[in-house]
Write a protein that holds these residues in place. Structure first.
Motif, mmCIF file in Angstrom:
data_model
loop_
_atom_site.group_PDB
_atom_site.id
_atom_site.type_symbol
_atom_site.label_atom_id
_atom_site.label_comp_id
_atom_site.label_asym_id
_atom_site.label_seq_id
_atom_site.Cartn_x
_atom_site.Cartn_y
_atom_site.Cartn_z
ATOM 1 N N GLN A 1 0.486 -1.422 -0.364
ATOM 2 C CA GLN A 1 -0.017 0.112 0.241
ATOM 3 C C GLN A 1 0.838 1.402 0.104
ATOM 4 O OE1 GLN A 1 -2.483 -0.242 3.415
ATOM 5 N NE2 GLN A 1 -3.750 -1.911 2.590
ATOM 6 N N ARG A 2 0.208 2.131 -0.551
ATOM 7 C CA ARG A 2 1.161 3.813 -0.390
ATOM 8 C C ARG A 2 2.235 3.278 -0.940
ATOM 9 N NH1 ARG A 2 -0.388 7.856 3.385
ATOM 10 N NH2 ARG A 2 1.848 8.434 3.123
ATOM 11 N N VAL A 3 2.143 3.173 -2.856
ATOM 12 C CA VAL A 3 3.333 2.440 -2.969
ATOM 13 C C VAL A 3 2.907 3.108 -4.670
ATOM 14 C CG1 VAL A 3 2.316 0.245 -4.799
ATOM 15 C CG2 VAL A 3 5.161 1.023 -4.570
ATOM 16 N N VAL A 4 4.093 3.330 -5.672
ATOM 17 C CA VAL A 4 3.531 3.875 -6.858
ATOM 18 C C VAL A 4 4.879 3.092 -7.655
ATOM 19 C CG1 VAL A 4 4.307 5.444 -8.671
ATOM 20 C CG2 VAL A 4 3.612 6.419 -6.311
ATOM 21 N N ILE A 5 4.638 2.204 -8.780
ATOM 22 C CA ILE A 5 4.783 1.406 -9.775
ATOM 23 C C ILE A 5 5.381 1.549 -10.359
ATOM 24 C CG2 ILE A 5 5.237 -1.545 -9.549
ATOM 25 C CD1 ILE A 5 2.955 -1.738 -8.060
ATOM 26 N N ALA A 6 6.702 1.609 -10.877
ATOM 27 C CA ALA A 6 7.196 2.136 -12.068
ATOM 28 C C ALA A 6 7.164 0.667 -12.940
ATOM 29 C CB ALA A 6 8.638 2.326 -12.387
ATOM 30 N N THR A 7 6.260 -0.229 -13.847
ATOM 31 C CA THR A 7 7.402 -1.351 -14.581
ATOM 32 C C THR A 7 7.704 -0.964 -15.614
ATOM 33 O OG1 THR A 7 4.653 -1.132 -16.216
ATOM 34 C CG2 THR A 7 4.672 -1.575 -13.793
ATOM 35 N N GLY A 8 8.578 -2.850 -16.291
ATOM 36 C CA GLY A 8 9.395 -2.957 -16.684
ATOM 37 C C GLY A 8 8.068 -2.362 -18.482
ATOM 38 N N GLY A 9 8.775 -2.407 -19.631
ATOM 39 C CA GLY A 9 7.912 -2.045 -20.672
ATOM 40 C C GLY A 9 7.193 -3.310 -20.773
ATOM 41 N N GLY A 10 7.242 -4.536 -20.892
ATOM 42 C CA GLY A 10 6.585 -5.207 -20.601
ATOM 43 C C GLY A 10 6.180 -5.922 -19.576
#
Length: 200
Positions: free
Chosen positions: A74-83
């Motif tokens: 919770q209370r998280v901002v997630i940057a994902t890989g392109g795939g």
């Protein structure tokens, strides 16, 4: 007060996910998570090295595990890989579609993406390589790969273009959305032989 517990940034490489996630997490007082960076730290190898030594199937399994772990927070901002979000099972109510989760696609033109990735590669060398863009005519390959993935990126609740906005402007836009404000509207007038239309 936001009704969300997590923000997930998806999109093609070079759209600004890592930069925006870090700044947004700082502004919100949340935790930033970057799936690619976490995989590199855990395995002690760069993403190109993981692809070269362990193969794409191994990398995708690590990517999925890392994303699911981040989505459990919770209370998280997630940057994902392109795939990272290509598998259909990740778009379930136990993962990306779970309550209090906002999935935002960051979008940019192929020309903008190419310029950013080229600049990053020049600055960082091998660590900035993108395995799926390797080979001859990488710009054409990048355009084809982006078009192939676009239907998945279009599953996001919201898409923001990063071509003309700074990371700070994007962060402010997302914060206003989290606070319950409407996204900024832009209007374009389309003149065609069949008539005139306003596109909002």
């Amino acid at each position: 007060m936001t009704t969300y517990d997590r923000v997930v940034l998806i999109g093609f490489s070079g759209t600004g996910k890592t930069t925006v996630a870090s700044g947004l997490a700082h502004q919100l007082g949340w935790h930033p998570r970057d799936t690619d960076a976490e995989i590199e730290a855990r395995l002690g190898r760069s993403i190109p090295e993981v692809f070269a030594h362990d193969g794409e199937q191994f990398f995708r399994a690590e990517e999925r595990r890392t994303l699911l772990d981040a989505l459990a927070r919770q209370r998280v901002v997630i940057a994902t890989g392109g795939g990272a979000i290509l598998a259909d099972e990740l778009w379930s109510e136990d993962a990306l579609k779970q309550p209090r989760t906002l999935v935002i696609a960051l979008e940019a033109s192929p020309e903008t993406i190419w310029a950013r990735l080229s600049s990053q590669a020049a600055a960082e060398g091998r660590r900035a390589e993108r395995p799926l863009l390797a080979g001859s005519d990488p710009l054409t390959r990048m355009c084809a790969l982006k078009a192939e993935r676009q239907p998945i990126y279009d599953r996001a609740a919201l898409t923001l273009s990063t071509d003309r906005l700074t990371p700070g402007q994007l962060i402010a836009e997302i914060v206003s959305i989290l606070d319950g404000q409407r996204p900024r509207a832009s209007t374009l007038t389309l003149d065609a032989p069949s008539g005139r239309s306003e596109i909002v």
